[in-house]
Structures are given as C-alpha cells and as structure tokens.
Design a protein around this motif. Structure first.
Motif, short mmCIF file in Angstrom:
data_model
loop_
_atom_site.label_atom_id
_atom_site.label_comp_id
_atom_site.label_asym_id
_atom_site.label_seq_id
_atom_site.Cartn_x
_atom_site.Cartn_y
_atom_site.Cartn_z
N HIS A 65 0.84 -1.19 0.00
CA HIS A 65 0.00 0.00 0.00
C HIS A 65 0.88 1.25 0.00
N THR A 66 0.35 2.34 -0.57
CA THR A 66 1.03 3.63 -0.45
C THR A 66 0.38 4.44 0.66
N LEU A 67 1.19 5.28 1.29
CA LEU A 67 0.75 6.10 2.41
C LEU A 67 0.89 7.57 2.05
N ASN A 68 -0.23 8.27 2.10
CA ASN A 68 -0.22 9.72 1.90
C ASN A 68 -0.09 10.39 3.26
N TYR A 69 0.78 11.36 3.38
CA TYR A 69 0.99 12.05 4.65
C TYR A 69 1.40 13.49 4.35
N ASN A 70 1.62 14.27 5.39
CA ASN A 70 1.95 15.69 5.23
C ASN A 70 3.43 15.86 4.88
N PHE A 71 3.79 15.45 3.67
CA PHE A 71 5.19 15.47 3.25
C PHE A 71 5.73 16.90 3.11
N LYS A 72 4.85 17.86 2.83
CA LYS A 72 5.31 19.25 2.71
C LYS A 72 5.84 19.77 4.04
N LEU A 73 5.17 19.40 5.13
CA LEU A 73 5.66 19.80 6.45
C LEU A 73 6.99 19.11 6.76
N THR A 74 7.07 17.82 6.45
CA THR A 74 8.32 17.09 6.68
C THR A 74 9.47 17.77 5.96
N SER A 75 9.27 18.10 4.69
CA SER A 75 10.31 18.75 3.90
C SER A 75 10.68 20.12 4.48
N LYS A 76 9.68 20.89 4.87
CA LYS A 76 9.94 22.22 5.43
C LYS A 76 10.76 22.14 6.70
N LEU A 77 10.44 21.18 7.57
CA LEU A 77 11.18 21.04 8.82
C LEU A 77 12.63 20.63 8.58
N MET A 78 12.89 19.95 7.47
CA MET A 78 14.25 19.52 7.14
C MET A 78 15.10 20.67 6.61
N GLN A 79 14.48 21.75 6.21
CA GLN A 79 15.22 22.90 5.68
C GLN A 79 15.67 23.81 6.83
N ASN A 80 16.52 23.24 7.68
CA ASN A 80 16.94 23.92 8.90
C ASN A 80 18.41 24.33 8.89
N GLY A 81 19.06 24.17 7.74
CA GLY A 81 20.47 24.53 7.64
C GLY A 81 21.42 23.49 8.20
N LEU A 82 20.89 22.41 8.75
CA LEU A 82 21.72 21.36 9.35
C LEU A 82 21.64 20.04 8.60
N LEU A 83 20.53 19.82 7.91
CA LEU A 83 20.31 18.57 7.18
C LEU A 83 20.50 18.79 5.68
N PRO A 84 20.80 17.73 4.93
CA PRO A 84 20.99 17.88 3.48
C PRO A 84 19.74 18.41 2.77
N GLU A 85 19.87 19.50 2.05
CA GLU A 85 18.75 20.05 1.29
C GLU A 85 18.25 19.07 0.24
N GLU A 86 19.17 18.24 -0.26
CA GLU A 86 18.79 17.27 -1.29
C GLU A 86 17.75 16.29 -0.77
N TYR A 87 17.85 15.90 0.50
CA TYR A 87 16.88 14.97 1.06
C TYR A 87 15.53 15.63 1.27
N SER A 88 15.53 16.91 1.62
CA SER A 88 14.26 17.62 1.78
C SER A 88 13.55 17.73 0.43
N ARG A 89 14.31 17.84 -0.65
CA ARG A 89 13.70 17.87 -1.99
C ARG A 89 13.13 16.51 -2.37
N THR A 90 13.87 15.45 -2.04
CA THR A 90 13.41 14.09 -2.33
C THR A 90 12.06 13.81 -1.69
N ILE A 91 11.86 14.31 -0.48
CA ILE A 91 10.58 14.13 0.22
C ILE A 91 9.42 14.62 -0.64
N VAL A 92 9.63 15.68 -1.39
CA VAL A 92 8.57 16.30 -2.20
C VAL A 92 8.51 15.72 -3.61
#
Length: 275
Positions: free
Chosen positions: A224-251
């Motif tokens: 099964h696929t799971l839909n979730y609030n991926f936009k919030l997950t990506s936004k929280l990852m854009q904190n200057g400490l985590l790889p920006e590339e991974y925050s893009r992959t989330i979206v």
C-alpha cells in the motif's frame, strides 16, 4: 554483542509491516492512524528498523513509536546510535554523496536523542520471529547475516536463499534498501514492505507499507502507499543542518542519486514501483 531474537509466537489478525521511519514524524503519525482505522493492534505493527534517519524529528519520532507500542528490530542506525559510533553504519562507499550526506544527518540525530530514547533503542531485538497463516516468518534489516547488506528484487536468489536456511523460515521480511518488492521462489518469499520515511525513487511523494492478512489459513500480503503531510516534513528539514537534497526528495519522490542501486533498480527511477 550477541544477537537478540524476539519470538512473538503465533500472531492472529491483520499485521502492518513497514520500515525506515527515518525520523519522519508526519509519516509515522499517518501510519499509526491507518492502523487504528484498520483495527490493527499496536503489537501487530512491525518495523524493519531505522526508526531514526534523514529527517528532522528523531526524538519526537522515537517517543511516538515508544508510546504507540509497535514492534521493531534494530536497523544499522539504531545499532550505531546506541553504541555512540561515529557514523551511521550504512556501508555507503567512502567519499560518495550518500556518505557525505550521512556526515550531516547522523550527527544531527545523535545531538537530538535523549537518554530515554537511547535506552529504548537498546531494548530492540536484532530479529523478530513469528508464525502467521501456517508460515514461519523472520524479520531482518538488511539480511540475517549482515544488518547493512543491500538486498533488492534483482539480487540473485542464491544470495537470498541462505537466509531462509539459517532461520528455518518460509518468509523473510526485510528492510534497509528503501524499495518495496517481493521475490518468491521454491515456496519461499522475500518480502520488503518499503519504508515510510522516504519516497521509493518512483517520482511520487507517497511512501510504502504492507498489510498481511490470514484468510482461511492462507497467507496474503498487499503493498500500500501512504499519503501524509510530506510538505511539512520537507519544510522542517530545511533547517540549515540537514541535506537540502533529502528535503527535496521528500517532495519530488526522486532520490538525489542511485549510488546504492543495482542497474535494474536504477533504471526504474521515476517510473513507478514494479511489483
């Protein structure tokens, strides 16, 4: 450290299988809601490891998992964290992009986890065994022999087969590689439910899990696929400490690179999951 194995005995009712939460609190919240909607008991929700990983909320994720009461084995990340190791133990090639990214997200996760969370991670077994619909089932992370071994659908059956022999299992539930698949030969089944913390390189932000059902003593599984609030997950990852590339992959649902993938799986990037 010796191998800790938890035997759950014969499990009745539906089971949710999932892996790689990767500190993605929003995905975990969404899956917990699915389990409640499906009336699946917490002890019938089983994770293949790597509760902690690439995303922004490792402490909150571990604490919610603990509160939920679901089951999990250790992934390589949990082993490294609880041993206070200096790297994630993913066996990325030294100098690769994945290796470079891990030098950002792994220390971040280390810095965020409380002693309470680390103590919880120390309670997790290396493997889980249970019986379901007349089958003996073992849950591993990479493989039974190597927690960090990348095994894919295209991986030769001769590589998979010794895992069944060593565990006396009909079904192996595995994680680590990040892609959902199943491979059946010789009345044996290798089943990877996929991960909920990152998309499956299929061009879709939704993530993957499996539901097992015992129907008239027949073993049935559905991805099964799971839909979730991926936009919030990506936004929280854009904190200057985590790889920006991974925050893009989330979206985007597309991995930054395919370094760990065999040729077959690499060629499927962006084309959807072939089950």
């Amino acid at each position: 450290m010796g191998q800790k194995i938890e035997n759950l005995g014969k499990i009745p009712g539906k089971i949710i299988l999932f892996g790689g939460i990767y500190s993605n609190l929003q995905a975990l919240e969404a899956l917990k809601q699915i389990s409640e909607k499906e009336n699946i008991a917490p002890e019938n929700c089983i994770c293949t490891g790597d509760i902690v990983g690439y995303c922004a909320q490792p402490e909150e994720t571990v604490q919610l998992f603990k509160l939920w009461g679901a089951k999990s084995i250790v992934g390589n990340v949990e082993i490294q964290l609880r041993e206070n190791a200096q790297d994630c133990g993913c066996e990325f090639k030294e100098g690769s992009r994945c290796d470079g990214f891990s030098q950002l997200w792994y220390p971040y996760a280390q810095s965020k986890l409380s002693e309470n969370s680390l103590e919880f991670l120390k309670t997790l077994p290396n493997h889980i065994n249970f019986q379901y619909a007349g089958k003996n089932i073992t849950v591993v992370h990479g493989s039974y022999f190597n927690v960090s071994e990348f095994i894919f659908k295209s991986t030769d059956w001769e590589v998979k087969k010794p895992n069944f022999d060593a565990t006396d299992s009909d079904v192996l539930i595995a994680g680590h590689c990040g892609l959902p698949f199943y491979h059946q030969e010789e009345n044996k089944l290798w089943l990877n439910p996929g991960v909920i913390g990152m998309p499956a390189n299929d061009g879709n932000p939704n993530v993957w899990y499996v539901i097992l059902e015992d129907s008239n003593d027949l073993f049935n599984f559905t991805h099964h696929t799971l839909n979730y609030n991926f936009k919030l997950t990506s936004k929280l990852m854009q904190n200057g400490l985590l790889p920006e590339e991974y925050s893009r992959t989330i979206v985007t649902g597309i991995w930054d690179n395919t370094e760990i993938l065999p040729t077959f799986e690499s060629g499927l990037q962006g084309f959807g999951i072939q089950l």
